[in-house]
Scaffold this active site. Structure first.
Site, PDB file in Angstrom:
ATOM      1  N   ASP A  79      12.224  -5.975 -35.681  1.00 29.98           N
ATOM      2  CA  ASP A  79      10.849  -5.761 -35.207  1.00 29.98           C
ATOM      3  C   ASP A  79      10.028  -5.084 -36.310  1.00 29.98           C
ATOM      4  O   ASP A  79      10.443  -4.072 -36.871  1.00 29.98           O
ATOM      5  CB  ASP A  79      10.895  -4.873 -33.957  1.00 29.98           C
ATOM      6  CG  ASP A  79       9.542  -4.711 -33.291  1.00 29.98           C
ATOM      7  OD1 ASP A  79       8.695  -5.616 -33.427  1.00 29.98           O
ATOM      8  OD2 ASP A  79       9.340  -3.681 -32.615  1.00 29.98           O
ATOM      9  N   GLY A 174       2.090   1.788 -28.279  1.00 25.41           N
ATOM     10  CA  GLY A 174       1.982   3.151 -27.760  1.00 25.41           C
ATOM     11  C   GLY A 174       1.316   3.162 -26.397  1.00 25.41           C
ATOM     12  O   GLY A 174       1.244   2.156 -25.702  1.00 25.41           O
TER      13      GLY A 174
END
Length: 280
Positions: A79, A174
């Site tokens: 990732d 986030g």
């Protein structure tokens, strides 16, 4: 089945394939237990920081052993690979899929570095993901708008031969400060002009109805990381408050169990079984 084939199949079926990050044994077992219980496939993701934390060889062997132990169909994916060097190390280590993230580079440089990785990955039979547009990373402003444009997505995929493309349609990495609003019409237009699998980064905190609309209109791979870390740490903090227990084997399971319940909920969304409007 190779990851590319599974993603292509699920895209046709308008189903999502969940990609979960793991950080240690507990988070790995938490996500795999969920996939096992629901008999669903799963992509296991590692970032550079997780690889540095666990060690590349340890992380890979942990992921592979976990898939075998839980009997889950799954794949190992890098990732947000920030360099060709890291991508090469992961290819050599046997990753099924790698991401090269050149999204903050100028368009032509992003094409160049992605094309290089695609050529390298071909020798390993590995799948490649890239990113185009602005998906705010941790610590970056959510106000900046740099959504992926269909014409650029088409040009990028044709120039690089990349298998999967992470698109910017309103998500961020986030926590969200306000409810995200995904641009589903833009997504549908991107899906019309490129054969690449479309990827949604910043899946944590996106409401269920928007995830389902995104999957119905072109998204297949959906990333989940922040919510996994958050529920694990929050549960641990509660368990450890005023607790004199020193045996971590007695403390960690409750946090691991919370991850399992979280991921089970996300996997059910990936099935996309409800009637959702498809933009034409």
């Amino acid at each position: 089945m190779k990851i590319k084939e599974k993603l292509q199949l699920f895209t046709k079926q308008k189903r999502g394939l969940l990609a979960t990050n793991f950080y240690n044994l507990e988070t790995l077992h938490g996500v795999l237990k969920a996939a096992q219980e629901l008999n669903e496939p799963l992509i296991l993701q590692l970032t550079q920081s997780s690889i540095e934390y666990m060690g590349l060889d340890t992380a890979v062997k942990l992921g592979r052993a976990g898939l075998r132990q839980f009997g889950v169909e799954g794949w190992l994916h890098l990732d947000h690979g920030g360099s060709v060097d890291l991508v090469q190390r992961c290819l050599d280590a046997g990753f099924d899929s790698v991401m090269i993230d050149g999204s903050e580079l100028p368009f032509e440089e992003n094409i160049k570095i992605t094309a290089d990785v695609v050529k390298r990955a071909e020798q390993y039979g590995a799948h490649v993901e890239a990113e185009l547009g602005y998906v705010a990373k941790l610590g970056q402003s959510h106000a900046r708008q740099g959504f992926t444009q269909p014409a650029e997505a088409k040009q990028f995929v044709e120039a690089t031969g990349v298998d999967a493309l992470a698109v910017a349609i309103g998500t961020a990495h986030g926590f969200y400060k306000k409810r995200p609003e995904l641009d589903i019409e833009l997504l549908a237009n991107i899906a019309k002009v490129t054969p690449a699998t479309l990827v949604l980064h910043g899946g944590s905190g996106v409401p269920e109805d928007q995830l389902q609309k995104a999957i119905s209109n072109g998204i297949c791979k959906v990333n989940l990381a922040t919510e996994i870390k958050n529920i694990f740490m929050q549960t641990l903090q509660i368990e450890l408050a005023g607790n004199a227990e020193i045996d971590l084997r007695k403390v960690f399971p409750k946090a691991t169990g919370q991850i399992t319940e979280l991921v089970k909920g996300k996997l059910k969304i990936m099935k996309n079984s409800s009637d959702v409007e498809i933009v034409h």
